[in-house]
Design an enzyme around this catalytic site. Structure first.
Site, PDB file in Angstrom:
ATOM      1  N   ASP A   1       0.995  -1.328   0.047  1.00  0.00           N
ATOM      2  CA  ASP A   1       0.083   0.278  -0.607  1.00  0.00           C
ATOM      3  C   ASP A   1       0.512   1.071   0.043  1.00  0.00           C
ATOM      4  OD1 ASP A   1      -1.977   2.164  -0.055  1.00  0.00           O
ATOM      5  OD2 ASP A   1      -3.039   1.254   2.705  1.00  0.00           O
TER       6      ASP A   1
ATOM      7  N   GLU B   1      -2.105   1.872  -4.560  1.00  0.00           N
ATOM      8  CA  GLU B   1      -1.966   3.026  -4.912  1.00  0.00           C
ATOM      9  C   GLU B   1      -3.561   4.241  -5.209  1.00  0.00           C
ATOM     10  OE1 GLU B   1      -2.524   2.900  -8.397  1.00  0.00           O
ATOM     11  OE2 GLU B   1      -1.016   3.595  -8.495  1.00  0.00           O
TER      12      GLU B   1
ATOM     13  N   GLY C   1      -4.768   4.048  -8.112  1.00  0.00           N
ATOM     14  CA  GLY C   1      -5.195   4.229  -9.397  1.00  0.00           C
ATOM     15  C   GLY C   1      -4.677   5.024  -9.471  1.00  0.00           C
TER      16      GLY C   1
ATOM     17  N   ASN D   1      -2.295   7.651 -10.711  1.00  0.00           N
ATOM     18  CA  ASN D   1      -0.718   7.126 -12.310  1.00  0.00           C
ATOM     19  C   ASN D   1      -1.856   6.515 -13.187  1.00  0.00           C
ATOM     20  OD1 ASN D   1       1.025   8.902 -11.438  1.00  0.00           O
ATOM     21  ND2 ASN D   1       1.878   7.843 -10.092  1.00  0.00           N
TER      22      ASN D   1
ATOM     23  N   ASP E   1     -10.906   4.080  -0.895  1.00  0.00           N
ATOM     24  CA  ASP E   1     -11.440   3.368  -0.844  1.00  0.00           C
ATOM     25  C   ASP E   1     -12.889   3.334  -0.286  1.00  0.00           C
ATOM     26  OD1 ASP E   1      -8.743   2.880   0.626  1.00  0.00           O
ATOM     27  OD2 ASP E   1      -9.398   3.050   2.812  1.00  0.00           O
TER      28      ASP E   1
HETATM   29  C1  GLA Z   1      -5.395   2.082   2.716  1.00  0.00           C
HETATM   30  C2  GLA Z   1      -5.896   0.907   2.256  1.00  0.00           C
HETATM   31  C3  GLA Z   1      -7.029  -0.129   3.034  1.00  0.00           C
HETATM   32  C4  GLA Z   1      -6.453  -0.365   3.783  1.00  0.00           C
HETATM   33  C5  GLA Z   1      -6.383   0.384   4.861  1.00  0.00           C
HETATM   34  C6  GLA Z   1      -5.096  -0.823   6.123  1.00  0.00           C
HETATM   35  O1  GLA Z   1      -6.747   2.911   3.185  1.00  0.00           O
HETATM   36  O2  GLA Z   1      -6.488   1.044   1.112  1.00  0.00           O
HETATM   37  O3  GLA Z   1      -7.530  -1.256   1.366  1.00  0.00           O
HETATM   38  O4  GLA Z   1      -5.297  -1.697   3.563  1.00  0.00           O
HETATM   39  O5  GLA Z   1      -5.138   1.360   3.898  1.00  0.00           O
HETATM   40  O6  GLA Z   1      -4.236   0.528   6.586  1.00  0.00           O
END
Ligand code: GLA
Length: 384
Positions: free
Chosen positions: A150, A185, A187, A189, A208
């Site tokens: 992530d 990441e 989407g 770039n 998210d």
């Molecule tokens: C980001 C990701 C989520 C999750 C959280 C965890 O927000 O997009 O899917 O993995 O981090 O902290």
């Protein structure tokens, strides 16, 4: 005439031109979109060893594993400190990762883990920056089969992003253990254009998801146009499922699951599997809808018609049939029609309703159905 050897060399070379990084492709992993469960949507920071074990048990007992949900993915908040040599340790919630992996594997499941290319993860725990090889080695030693990586707290250009993902991918390759790499990441770039070339088996295309119809619909219906970037081994990921978390009604969850299946999206459940309503289980284990997602042709579906809040989507299937979703995004039930010409068919065709699980008979040139508010009618159409 070309000898078979020359033909093989020519094909290898042509593939190199089309896919510039053949050595980085995790070619035998995720040949269909990954299916499983992830801790974040329901448990967030409350995930621990005990919950992973009870989820493993539930995956088996509920039949979800048999339906294809094999990856059990631990998201953020498992991370502890590094030892004196820089090797990451789990925190108190996970007393023994290797023993946990053994338990999960003994159930015929696979185990996933989470990290970030930054110094800290999204939730502020220890990230992998500067320890990529050590972390990959550790995940392999513990027995992990999947990594969600992530970007979150990282900063940098497209080149830095690509290089961070390539670095982790190479480190995973070096371990010799097959580990699915999931890029997260959001989407940025246009990740769909380069995600496969840095070794990603899937990449998030959005921010998210949350357990609300509005957010789910915005994300799902916005995926149109990305279909050409997905295929066996490399998938667009519009984020994990919210089915069963309580924020949407049954029609809305059916829309969520149907749309993700048409999108050939990873089906990663995100609810508490130890306390599901029969209706939630029924959605998650509908084999005919799962078969749409998991079709070996690996084509992501797309929109063929839109009139205001009414959207018609289709997905081509390996057997030549077409799956069609009639989606009604407005607040009243309305009739909707798909013309066969819109999906490249003509004349007569047999139609099966994948939620009612019934053959509806033979139709000519078009099909019309009443679609509930925020709902879907999902059919499979086979020309005669
Ligand atoms: C980001 C990701 C989520 C999750 C959280 C965890 O927000 O997009 O899917 O993995 O981090 O902290």
């Amino acid at each position: 005439m070309l000898s078979p050897n020359k033909v093989a060399r020519f094909l290898t070379f042509s593939c190199f031109l089309i896919f510039p990084n053949p050595s980085t492709a995790q070619s035998n992993l995720a040949l269909t979109p990954p299916m499983g469960w992830n801790s974040w949507n329901h448990f967030a920071e409350r995930i621990d060893d005990k919950t992973v074990r009870s989820t493993a048990d539930a995956l088996v007992a509920t039949g979800l594993k048999d339906a294809g949900y094999v990856y059990l993915n631990i998201d953020d908040t498992w991370e502890g400190k590094r030892d004196a040599n820089g090797f990451i340790q789990p925190n108190d919630k996970f007393p023994d990762m290797k023993a946990l992996a053994d338990y999960v594997h003994s159930k015929g499941l696979k185990l996933g883990i989470y990290s970030s290319p930054a110094a800290k993860t999204c939730a502020g725990y220890e990230g992998s920056l500067g320890h990529e090889e050590q972390d990959a080695e550790t995940y392999a030693k513990w027995g992990f089969d999947y990594l969600k990586y992530d970007w979150c707290k990282s900063t940098g250009s497209l080149e830095q992003m690509e290089s961070a993902y390539t670095k982790m991918h190479d480190a995973l390759q070096k371990t010799g253990r097959p580990i699915v790499l999931s890029l997260c990441e959001y989407g940025w770039n246009k990740v769909w254009e380069w995600g496969a070339s840095v070794g990603g088996n899937l990449w998030r295309t959005t921010g998210d998801i949350s357990d609300e119809y509005r957010v789910m619909a915005e994300i799902g219906f916005d995926q149109n146009g990305l279909e050409k970037f997905a295929g066996p081994g490399h998938w667009n990921d519009p984020d994990m499922l919210e089915v069963g978390n309580g924020g949407m009604n049954d029609d809305e969850y059916r829309t969520h699951f149907s749309l993700w299946a048409i999108l050939a999206a990873p089906l990663i459940a995100g609810n508490d599997l130890t306390s599901m309503t029969p209706y939630t289980l029924d959605i998650l284990t509908n084999r005919e809808v799962i078969a749409v997602d998991q079709d070996p042709l690996g084509k992501q579906g797309f929109r063929v018609a839109q009139e205001g809040p009414f959207e018609v989507w289709t997905k081509p299937m390996a057997d030549g049939s077409k799956v069609v979703g009639l989606f009604n995004r407005q607040r009243t039930a309305e009739p909707m029609t798909v013309k066969f010409s819109q999906i490249g068919l003509q004349g007569e065709a047999s139609i099966r309703d994948l939620w009612v699980k019934k053959d509806l008979g033979t139709f000519k040139d078009s099909f019309t159905a009443y679609v509930p508010r925020h709902g879907v009618v999902l059919v499979r159409i086979k020309a005669h």
